[in-house]
Design a protein around this motif. Sequence first.
Motif, PDB file in Angstrom:
ATOM      1  N   TRP A 191      17.042  76.231  -7.145  1.00  0.00           N
ATOM      2  CA  TRP A 191      18.376  76.275  -7.716  1.00  0.00           C
ATOM      3  C   TRP A 191      18.535  77.502  -8.596  1.00  0.00           C
ATOM      4  O   TRP A 191      18.953  77.424  -9.746  1.00  0.00           O
ATOM      5  N   ARG A 267      24.111  75.153  -8.996  1.00  0.00           N
ATOM      6  CA  ARG A 267      23.672  73.760  -8.868  1.00  0.00           C
ATOM      7  C   ARG A 267      24.840  72.792  -8.700  1.00  0.00           C
ATOM      8  O   ARG A 267      24.729  71.810  -7.966  1.00  0.00           O
ATOM      9  N   LYS A 286      18.762  69.085 -13.907  1.00  0.00           N
ATOM     10  CA  LYS A 286      17.929  70.233 -13.536  1.00  0.00           C
ATOM     11  C   LYS A 286      16.598  70.136 -14.283  1.00  0.00           C
ATOM     12  O   LYS A 286      16.390  70.783 -15.309  1.00  0.00           O
TER      13      LYS A 286
END
Length: 312
Positions: A191, A267, A286
């Motif tokens: 990501w 993301r 994340k």
Amino acid sequence: MNIPLPPMFHPSSPEGSLIGKLGNGFLIAATAVTILVIGLTIGIIRKYRQSKNDGEPSQTPGNRRLEIPMIGVPLLLVTVFFAWSMRTMNAVQPGAGDHPPDVIITGHQWYWEVVYPSASVITANEVHLPVGRRLLLQLNSGDVIHDWWVPALGGKMDMIPGTDNHLWLTIRDTGVFDGACSEFCGQQHAWMRIKVIAQPPEQFDRWLASQSAPAQAPAGRFAGFGQSLFLSASCASCHRIKGTGANGRAGPDLTHLAERGTLLAGRMVNDSANLVAWLTDPQKIKPGARMPRFILARDSIDALAAYLTHLQ
């Protein structure tokens, strides 16, 4: 059904075209050699396959007519591709010399910091560039080795801590070009997406001028409460918002956050709901990101999100 070609087969820059031609040359030569080897292998197996009554085959100590092309053709191929590669490298990547960088891009775990020195503009993740201008990108790393690669725009370049690497780029077509960090850089490497937004020069100049302006003052008491929270909490220690007391550089610049299409280097979509989810539990969204989880009341998180969504 039309299947679009991968970006590297449809380059949008002269540098990408040169690299694409070299890659196609390698592909054609490798295909030809593969077909030749497979054909010779099948032919030799068919011609010299052993039967029950065969004895020891005759031995040939030397065959110049065969050995010369066996050595000469590969040597010629290596020489041609070496010269072609050097010529392409010199055309695509001449030295930076004394030319100041037009854009400075720094890879961090896990986002891209983008600086436009001529306008004192700092942004993140979405890289706006003008078409038709020859640009010099300076590529750095703030922590570990990253790698900049946007396939449709040609070359890729390592980003090494303590080293200034450079990449020349001339974009031919307007549009949005996707890329990614192509050097494994940790838990959220997948990501760490790149989005290059190529614009007509006049549109880019207007965008750059708008980005040089300080952040808008919050509209309404609720967003104003969010600004007060941002400046009084630890947010201002890590993030910068131009025109306020927030001058942190550990995290992305948020001065014009609301104008970006995505959050967290691609993301998620940049909207209020996703901002609330991110502020509530960053590690859930994340894992491994440098953003810590702050235990805040829901109304405080909503106020922060309201403030951030007004930063245009």
